[in-house]
Design a protein around this motif. Structure first.
Motif, short mmCIF file in Angstrom:
data_model
loop_
_atom_site.label_atom_id
_atom_site.label_comp_id
_atom_site.label_asym_id
_atom_site.label_seq_id
_atom_site.Cartn_x
_atom_site.Cartn_y
_atom_site.Cartn_z
N LEU A 172 -11.23 -49.18 16.38
CA LEU A 172 -12.26 -50.18 16.15
C LEU A 172 -11.88 -50.97 14.91
O LEU A 172 -11.51 -50.38 13.89
CB LEU A 172 -13.62 -49.52 15.93
CG LEU A 172 -14.74 -50.44 15.41
CD1 LEU A 172 -15.13 -51.48 16.46
CD2 LEU A 172 -15.97 -49.62 14.98
N VAL A 173 -11.96 -52.30 14.99
CA VAL A 173 -11.78 -53.17 13.83
C VAL A 173 -12.98 -54.11 13.80
O VAL A 173 -13.31 -54.72 14.83
CB VAL A 173 -10.49 -54.01 13.92
CG1 VAL A 173 -10.29 -54.83 12.64
CG2 VAL A 173 -9.29 -53.13 14.18
N THR A 174 -13.65 -54.22 12.65
CA THR A 174 -14.79 -55.14 12.58
C THR A 174 -14.51 -56.30 11.64
O THR A 174 -13.72 -56.19 10.69
CB THR A 174 -16.09 -54.44 12.12
OG1 THR A 174 -15.98 -54.11 10.72
CG2 THR A 174 -16.37 -53.20 12.94
N CYS A 175 -15.17 -57.40 11.93
CA CYS A 175 -15.07 -58.62 11.14
C CYS A 175 -16.44 -59.26 11.09
O CYS A 175 -16.99 -59.61 12.14
CB CYS A 175 -14.08 -59.57 11.78
SG CYS A 175 -14.23 -61.27 11.22
N GLY A 176 -17.02 -59.43 9.91
CA GLY A 176 -18.30 -60.13 9.76
C GLY A 176 -18.08 -61.61 9.48
O GLY A 176 -17.33 -61.97 8.58
N THR A 177 -18.73 -62.47 10.25
CA THR A 177 -18.50 -63.91 10.09
C THR A 177 -19.03 -64.45 8.76
O THR A 177 -18.64 -65.53 8.34
CB THR A 177 -19.14 -64.69 11.24
OG1 THR A 177 -20.55 -64.45 11.26
CG2 THR A 177 -18.53 -64.30 12.58
N GLU A 178 -19.91 -63.70 8.09
CA GLU A 178 -20.40 -64.12 6.77
C GLU A 178 -19.79 -63.28 5.65
O GLU A 178 -20.33 -63.24 4.54
CB GLU A 178 -21.93 -64.02 6.74
CG GLU A 178 -22.63 -64.93 7.74
CD GLU A 178 -22.27 -66.38 7.53
OE1 GLU A 178 -22.27 -66.84 6.36
OE2 GLU A 178 -21.98 -67.07 8.52
#
Length: 365
Positions: free
Chosen positions: A290-296
């Motif tokens: 799993l890799v996460t990226c928050g747009t803010e």
């Protein structure tokens, strides 16, 4: 990362490149002709644990979710971001988002046990008699010792060992995969560091200076000259030349003096020597990822992610892969949430639930 302690930089993410997606459903059980008596229920519990790495005792919290007696559980090691971040994801007294403790709660809902610990320089562990921060290799050895401690717990399923790291902890999770035996079955990289540390610092400083110009706090010329001088200072530090910060804004001068001074220089140099995509190419094939990226996320902008994702894809990892978290910041908060609010947004929780789906039944029933 807050600019006042920038090397804590909580890094990365991006929207381009994709990592392979694999949906692994739970294996259905076979109903018998007659139901066997259920094992006794074991209530949830937190246990204080300790272990030793390089002669220093580290302390942590082992969380065991409620489960049936005798049931083996998926087990996750939780790794914090950079700076003096403790087992809960906090830097008390002023910075207490509690994100690692909250992550343990989310995983517990799926029957996953977890270990989080006070790394060097935090909580009960301290620096072990050192007068400066250890280098990255020492932090990795400490994390591997924590992983071994988790593996040794009687409730842990040896075929369902996981590592989840936030920010710099994401890079550390990749390093643990290289060093640990047995290999983790899954890695969760939560807003992970995907650039060399000082390249990320330059990016973050530039973004802060641009925001100051937009707010009328600096002129464009002041921002340009500070960006130039930060780049020069980083180049001098990397070349082991004397670093001059005298022309910088006081806040930036203080930041770089702290990073490049005697307490942190060895750590910063060792972290900066690592290029996360190169580390990612060497992880165990077919690891669930799993890799996460928050747009803010202003600490680790999504646009920096593609190189890391490409390297992870080359390592033939399996899904759920990249999850872009709309409207979320670096701490997995909805944008605008106060830093110390103890919350993980529902979208981030769902990403963790999806990550552990193959092991959901390990702690249930």
């Amino acid at each position: 990362m807050r600019l006042h302690t920038l090397w804590r930089s909580k890094m990365i993410a991006a929207l381009v490149a994709a990592v392979a997606v694999v949906t692994a459903g739970p294996v259905s059980g076979v109903a018998g002709a007659s139901a066997a008596p259920q094992a006794a229920a074991v209530p949830a519990v937190d246990r204080e644990v300790h272990f030793t790495a390089d002669g220093t005792t580290a302390y942590g919290t082992l969380h065991i979710p409620a489960h049936r007696a005798g049931r083996r559980l998926a087990a996750a090691l939780l790794l914090p971001g950079s700076g003096p971040t403790d087992r809960n994801g906090d830097e008390p007294p002023d910075y207490t988002p509690h994100n690692l403790a909250l992550m343990a709660d989310v995983l517990s809902d799926d029957g996953v046990m977890s270990l989080r610990f006070d790394k060097y320089g935090t909580g009960r562990t301290g620096l072990g008699g050192r007068t400066s921060a250890p280098d990255m290799a020492a932090y990795t050895r400490q994390a591997v010792a924590a992983y071994n401690t988790l593996c040794a717990q009687p409730e842990a399923d040896p075929d369902a060992l996981l590592v989840a790291g936030h920010s710099e902890g994401g890079l550390q999770a990749l390093l643990v995969d290289h060093a640990a035996q047995p290999k983790p079955a899954g890695l969760a990289l939560i807003a992970p560091q995907d650039m060399r540390l000082l390249d990320l610092i330059r990016l973050q400083v530039a973004a802060e200076l641009n925001r100051a110009v937009a707010a009328g706090q600096l002129t464009a010329q002041q921002a340009w000259s500070n960006n130039r001088d930060v780049a020069r200072a980083i180049a001098d530090f990397r070349a082991q030349r004397p670093v001059d910060t005298s022309g910088l804004l006081p806040s930036l001068s203080s930041l770089l003096k702290g990073m490049f001074g005697p307490i942190n220089a060895d750590f910063v140099r060792s972290d900066d020597s690592l290029y996360p995509p190169s580390v990612a190419r060497g992880i165990t094939h077919h690891t669930r990822l799993l890799v996460t990226c928050g747009t803010e996320d202003t600490n680790v902008p999504c646009r920096t992610m593609p190189s890391l994702l490409s390297a992870l894809g080359a390592a033939r990892t399996t899904g759920p892969g990249l999850r872009v978290l709309l409207g979320l910041d670096h701490l997995l908060h909805p944008s605008g949430t106060p830093v110390n609010d103890p919350v993980i947004a529902p979208a981030a929780q769902q990403s963790l639930h999806d990550f552990v789906r193959p092991w959901l039944h390990a702690g249930q029933g």
